[in-house]
Design a protein around this motif. Structure first.
Motif, PDB file in Angstrom:
ATOM      1  N   SER A   1       0.948  -1.225  -0.050  1.00 24.42           N
ATOM      2  CA  SER A   1       0.011   0.235   0.160  1.00 24.42           C
ATOM      3  C   SER A   1       0.951   1.165   0.153  1.00 24.42           C
ATOM      4  N   THR A   2       1.825   1.270   0.653  1.00 22.23           N
ATOM      5  CA  THR A   2       2.765   2.347   0.795  1.00 22.23           C
ATOM      6  C   THR A   2       3.519   2.561  -0.510  1.00 22.23           C
ATOM      7  N   ALA A   3       3.983   1.747  -1.013  1.00 26.19           N
ATOM      8  CA  ALA A   3       4.416   1.768  -2.152  1.00 26.19           C
ATOM      9  C   ALA A   3       3.827   2.185  -3.324  1.00 26.19           C
ATOM     10  N   ALA A   4       2.256   1.659  -3.522  1.00 21.24           N
ATOM     11  CA  ALA A   4       1.639   1.968  -4.327  1.00 21.24           C
ATOM     12  C   ALA A   4       1.251   3.343  -4.256  1.00 21.24           C
ATOM     13  N   SER A   5       1.029   3.883  -2.985  1.00 21.77           N
ATOM     14  CA  SER A   5       0.832   5.395  -2.805  1.00 21.77           C
ATOM     15  C   SER A   5       1.762   6.287  -3.163  1.00 21.77           C
ATOM     16  N   ARG A   6       3.001   5.801  -3.194  1.00 21.73           N
ATOM     17  CA  ARG A   6       4.199   6.664  -3.486  1.00 21.73           C
ATOM     18  C   ARG A   6       4.504   6.784  -5.238  1.00 21.73           C
ATOM     19  N   GLN A   7       3.528   6.033  -5.888  1.00 19.75           N
ATOM     20  CA  GLN A   7       3.806   6.113  -7.153  1.00 19.75           C
ATOM     21  C   GLN A   7       3.247   7.478  -7.604  1.00 19.75           C
ATOM     22  N   PRO A   8       4.202   8.395  -8.337  1.00 19.63           N
ATOM     23  CA  PRO A   8       4.019   9.517  -8.614  1.00 19.63           C
ATOM     24  C   PRO A   8       3.226   9.885 -10.033  1.00 19.63           C
ATOM     25  N   ALA A   9       3.075   9.027 -10.781  1.00 20.50           N
ATOM     26  CA  ALA A   9       2.212   9.277 -12.178  1.00 20.50           C
ATOM     27  C   ALA A   9       0.784   9.596 -11.693  1.00 20.50           C
ATOM     28  N   PRO A  10       0.119   8.504 -10.873  1.00 19.97           N
ATOM     29  CA  PRO A  10      -1.300   8.657 -10.588  1.00 19.97           C
ATOM     30  C   PRO A  10      -1.644   9.674  -9.814  1.00 19.97           C
ATOM     31  N   LEU A  11      -0.676  10.069  -8.873  1.00 25.60           N
ATOM     32  CA  LEU A  11      -0.812  11.345  -7.913  1.00 25.60           C
ATOM     33  C   LEU A  11      -0.699  12.572  -8.764  1.00 25.60           C
ATOM     34  N   PHE A  12       0.248  12.867  -9.623  1.00 28.97           N
ATOM     35  CA  PHE A  12       0.529  13.893 -10.544  1.00 28.97           C
ATOM     36  C   PHE A  12      -0.862  14.073 -11.500  1.00 28.97           C
ATOM     37  N   ALA A  13      -1.303  13.212 -11.855  1.00 28.64           N
ATOM     38  CA  ALA A  13      -2.583  13.019 -12.572  1.00 28.64           C
ATOM     39  C   ALA A  13      -3.913  13.450 -11.859  1.00 28.64           C
ATOM     40  N   LEU A  14      -3.807  13.184 -10.563  1.00 25.71           N
ATOM     41  CA  LEU A  14      -4.853  13.652  -9.607  1.00 25.71           C
ATOM     42  C   LEU A  14      -4.705  14.980  -9.526  1.00 25.71           C
ATOM     43  N   LEU A  15      -3.440  15.439  -9.179  1.00 24.27           N
ATOM     44  CA  LEU A  15      -3.285  16.898  -9.246  1.00 24.27           C
ATOM     45  C   LEU A  15      -3.772  17.790 -10.396  1.00 24.27           C
ATOM     46  N   LEU A  16      -3.406  17.220 -11.481  1.00 20.10           N
ATOM     47  CA  LEU A  16      -3.959  17.814 -12.701  1.00 20.10           C
ATOM     48  C   LEU A  16      -5.609  18.032 -12.701  1.00 20.10           C
ATOM     49  N   ALA A  17      -6.021  16.949 -12.425  1.00 16.52           N
ATOM     50  CA  ALA A  17      -7.528  16.831 -12.444  1.00 16.52           C
ATOM     51  C   ALA A  17      -8.163  17.856 -11.358  1.00 16.52           C
TER      52      ALA A  17
END
Length: 900
Positions: free
Chosen positions: A644-660
């Motif tokens: 879970s921690t490793a998945a949450s640190r994935q930057p691509a989904p998080l950056f896409a979320l920031l754009l959205a």
């Protein structure tokens, strides 16, 4: 222009763009070291921007001249800085390229740029004339900049004053035009074609990098060459299509109605202004009636309290290019993509040392790029726990240092000068990415986890609050932006006068869905893909929703009370007409919001959920990783917490979320607030915010659609794929817009001869007069023309074509650009024009010419009609001045020197 000259002009421009890309590539490789493509897709944009800004700064301070020699000196200066700061990273990138085989990606970027550049140049060659809407204004700015030898460039439509507009985009066009040997009227069209290509490859690069990084996170042993794999390439192409090519869903209604399908009931429910009342059933695939494609940029409608139509602009990139205006919001878009790329590099850099062994073991950055110890002390309040060899701040911030921060400020700050509305959201994006990078880099309990699995060495990062660095970064960006672009701020004026609450015009949901409906399912899919493994934290969701929905509701409620009960509010409402018999404004406020609150509710709820998911990923990514059970085959089995921690640190989904999230926030804001300007409505606020909202939501949607079709057995994988498929189908249907729109706008490609000259439509007599003025006058010479009429392409042609200032051009636009200062600036000019052209005696004309420092008086067909100039009046003018040019109905008079 002949076919050979068109090809030569296109080739010269393309060569210059490629040269500027090569100049910027070393520094981009340095700044984007954390990205799979090392910033390659954005290098062309960076080269054009950095060279243009260098020339502008040099001209502003008298160090460079605004000519060809000055432009090449600017290229040399940028090349020296780029190579000096970025050479080690560029060498590393070249080694990586040869080792991992990124050639398919590089080839895709170059092919996409070249194809889009050529294709749009062909479109412009069939429709080259700058003769409608605000195109003459754009051409005037380009010629004013071209003809101004020093700073500040003069305003050709208000003699004696500098340009008061965000003109950097025009400056960039003329800079590339100088280097390529193309005059402004040709640079107008070639530049638009190249900007179209830059927009598409910028979008391509953002989405491809996200998908490639996503793949690398899921398979850490795979090298960065993943960026050339089919999925990133397909996703990148989808990003380019979603942002730059598709239209909104209005095109589907237009096509269905034009071909006789029964959509009248649906059209009445959506209620787009003049549709289908002013549409035609042509039974043509290309729809084919006068400017049908225009209506897609007006699907949002406001109504005044009398029920009358109030225009609202909801442009999107393909409409802008089809229209052909080179406006600031169009010219800024590639630079926006450059800033988004740099923001992504900041976020991805939070774990650059985990990228692969080659990067981890590469030589450290030169000392020049590290922040000094004093900065570290200022940010973190203590420094005694730092090893001497450790960077003081988290990567990649530590490797930027002051030179890197200056580059970020020049790049992001240029948005203030390109299209001022764009700066706040992308400043916020940069600061947010910096904050996330520091948040993850510091790791649990204030220390960063080592690059080697399972090892947490001594503290290499500050134990102080994580927000110190983003606060410093955001403040430094703002301050350095003001310092860099100070010459622009010294002459800039504005019509803006604060904000007003949007009490009367919440957006109707059907119209909003028509505008953004193709993206909303994809954004929902993105939220599902990023859904936290432990489920949504309802307490957090409640808190976020209370802020996102509660604050605007409170603002609107308080504004309603103030507006309806206080003297100040009632004086403002007095200007808003009520129908006869109405009880008061409060009634309308309540009724409008009771009927039309659905868009506000949808956006507020969606924004709250997306923000909560992002916050939960941030929290999960900060947790310490726990050891799992022992694997009989050797090694440990990762625990659920670790996964879970490793998945949450994935930057691509998080950056896409920031754009959205940022995109949703931008289209949410006009529901409850708008900027007060000369129009007195929310037209410009919707226009500017929706334009950036389109770009951000389209990028996030393209990523989520591509990612949804490759995810494994995740919690909501099937639902995400269904939503992604819906979004993909809707976007595919909207591709009809550029195909049918281009065919209609060009008249079915029916032009008898092709040209890229934006002034080719002007008569031979007027072009000859313009050429005479260029050859026989200096740049500051005042050439009088008739008073301008906004949107009138037949007015002010000499100032538009030559950049020589006239007394008063498009008056309505000058008032918009200068706000309250305009009346004093223009005082007496209208009267002087009437006296010179219509009523004045020879003595009065001579006196006014001397008073206003007018050197030449132009009399063309427009002036003859505007001032009813008879042959007798021409003779009176000839008695007061010397006739120096005459051809057909065009004359130019020169002021006589004062007698001794």
């Amino acid at each position: 222009m002949t076919g050979g000259s068109i090809i030569g002009a296109l080739l010269a421009w393309y060569t210059v763009v490629q040269l500027l890309a090569a100049v910027a590539l070393p520094l981009m490789s340095r700044l984007c070291r954390a990205l799979p493509d090392r910033g390659y897709a954005a290098a062309k944009i960076a080269g054009i921007l950095w060279v243009g800004v260098t020339l502008w700064l040099g001209t502003s301070y008298g160090l460079l001249r605004n000519d060809l020699g000055g432009a090449w000196l600017a290229v040399a200066l940028v090349a020296a800085v780029s190579v000096g700061l970025g050479r080690p990273a560029a060498s590393e990138a070249w080694t990586e390229l040869r080792a991992t085989g990124k050639w398919p990606y590089l080839l895709a970027v170059e092919t996409l740029f070249l194809v889009s550049y050529i294709l749009w140049a062909i479109v412009r060659a069939y429709d080259p004339a700058a003769n409608h809407t605000e195109q003459p204004m754009d051409l005037m700015f380009m010629n004013s900049i071209w003809a101004s030898p020093t700073y500040p460039p003069h305003d050709a439509w208000l003699a004696g004053y500098p340009i008061s507009y965000y003109y950097l985009g025009y400056w960039l066009l003329t800079t590339v035009g100088r280097l390529a040997g193309q005059a402004p009227e040709v640079a107008y069209n070639i530049g638009q074609a190249s900007w179209f290509g830059l927009l598409l490859i910028g979008c391509f690069g953002v989405v491809a990098n996200l998908l490639a990084d996503d793949m690398m996170e899921k398979k850490p042993g795979i090298a960065p060459g993943q960026v050339g794999r089919p999925l990133p390439l397909a996703g990148g192409l989808l990003g380019a299509l979603a942002v730059g090519l598709i239209g909104n869903l209005q095109v589907v209604l237009e096509w269905l109605y034009a071909n006789g399908y029964p959509v009248a009931g649906l059209a009445r429910w959506i209620d787009v202004h003049n549709f289908p009342e002013r549409a035609a059933q042509t039974h043509q695939w290309f729809i084919s009636y006068d400017w049908w494609w225009w209506r897609s940029s007006r699907v949002i409608e406001d109504l005044n309290l009398l029920g009358e139509h109030v225009e609202v602009i909801d442009e999107f990139p393909m409409f802008s290019y089809l229209l052909g205006d080179n406006h600031p919001h169009v010219l800024a878009m590639p630079v926006v993509l450059l800033v988004v790329t740099l923001a992504m590099a900041l976020l991805f850099g939070s774990r650059i040392e985990n990228r692969n062994e080659k990067i981890e073991n590469s030589s450290p950055a030169p000392a020049l790029l590290h922040f000094p110890p004093s900065t570290s002390y200022f940010l973190n309040r203590k420094r005694d726990h730092y090893p001497a060899t450790t960077p003081y701040l988290p990567l990649p911030i530590a490797q930027l240092g002051w030179p890197g921060l200056l580059v970020y400020s020049v790049t992001a700050g240029s948005l203030l000068f390109l299209n001022t509305w764009d700066y706040p959201p992308y400043w916020l994006l940069l600061v947010a990415c910096c904050g996330v990078a520091v948040w993850f880099a510091k790791g649990p309990e204030g220390c960063r986890v080592s690059a080697k699995a399972g090892e947490t060495g001594h503290t290499t990062q500050p134990r102080g609050s994580w927000w110190h660095m983003p606060t410093f970064f955001g403040g430094a960006l703002a301050l350095m932006t003001v310092a860099v672009y100070l010459p622009y701020f010294l002459t800039a004026q504005s019509q803006a006068s604060g904000f007003l609450p949007n009490l009367f015009n919440p957006t109707r949901l059907p119209q909003f869905l028509l505008m953004f409906g193709a993206f909303l399912p994809g954004l929902a899919a993105l939220v599902l893909l990023a859904w936290p493994t432990e489920g949504l934290n309802w307490r957090w969701l409640g808190t976020v929703t209370a802020v996102v929905l509660g604050v605007p509701i409170g603002l609107l409620a308080a504004s309603t009370v103030v507006a309806t009960t206080t003297g100040w509010g009632q004086s403002w409402l007095a200007s808003i007409a009520l129908p006869e018999g109405a009880d008061g404004h409060l009634q309308f406020i309540v009724e409008r919001w009771a009927r039309q609150f659905w868009t506000f509710a949808l956006l507020g709820t969606g924004l709250s959920v997306a923000a909560t998911v992002a916050l939960q990923r941030l929290a999960a990514g900060r947790r310490p990783e726990t050891a799992g059970a022992q694997n009989p085959a050797g090694g440990a089995i990762p625990s659920a917490s670790t996964r879970s921690t490793a998945a949450s640190r994935q930057p691509a989904p998080l950056f896409a979320l920031l754009l959205a999230i940022l995109g949703l926030a931008l289209v949410y804001a006009p529901e409850f607030i708008f900027l007060r300007d000369n129009f007195g409505t929310r037209m410009n606020t919707v226009f500017k915010f929706y334009y950036q909202g389109w770009l951000l939501m389209a990028l996030a949607t393209a990523y989520s659609v591509a990612a949804a079709f490759r995810v494994g057995a995740v919690r909501f994988g099937k639902a995400a794929r269904v939503l992604a498929a819906v979004s993909l189908a809707l976007m595919a249907s909207c591709l009809l817009y550029p195909i049918a729109g281009v065919y209609s706008k060009t008249g079915g490609f029916s032009a008898e001869s092709l040209t890229l000259d934006a002034a080719a439509y002007i008569s031979a007599e007027e072009r000859a007069a313009a050429e005479w003025i260029r050859q026989n006058t200096t740049p500051g010479t005042v050439v009088l023309e008739g008073r301008g009429d906004s949107y009138g392409a037949s007015y002010n042609r000499m100032s538009t074509l030559t950049g020589r200032p006239t007394l008063l051009g498009w008056e309505g636009h000058e008032r918009q650009w200068r706000g309250r200062a305009y009346d004093e600036m223009a005082r007496g000019r209208v009267e002087a024009l009437n006296t010179i052209y219509r009523t004045g005696s020879a003595r009065e004309i001579a006196a006014l010419l001397a008073e206003w420092q007018i050197d030449y008086v132009y009399v063309g067909p427009t002036e003859v009609q505007q001032y009813s100039i008879s042959d007798a009046r021409l003779q009176e003018m000839a008695a007061a001045m010397d006739l120096v040019f005459e051809r057909g109905a065009v004359r130019i008079f020169r002021r006589r020197p004062a007698s001794g």
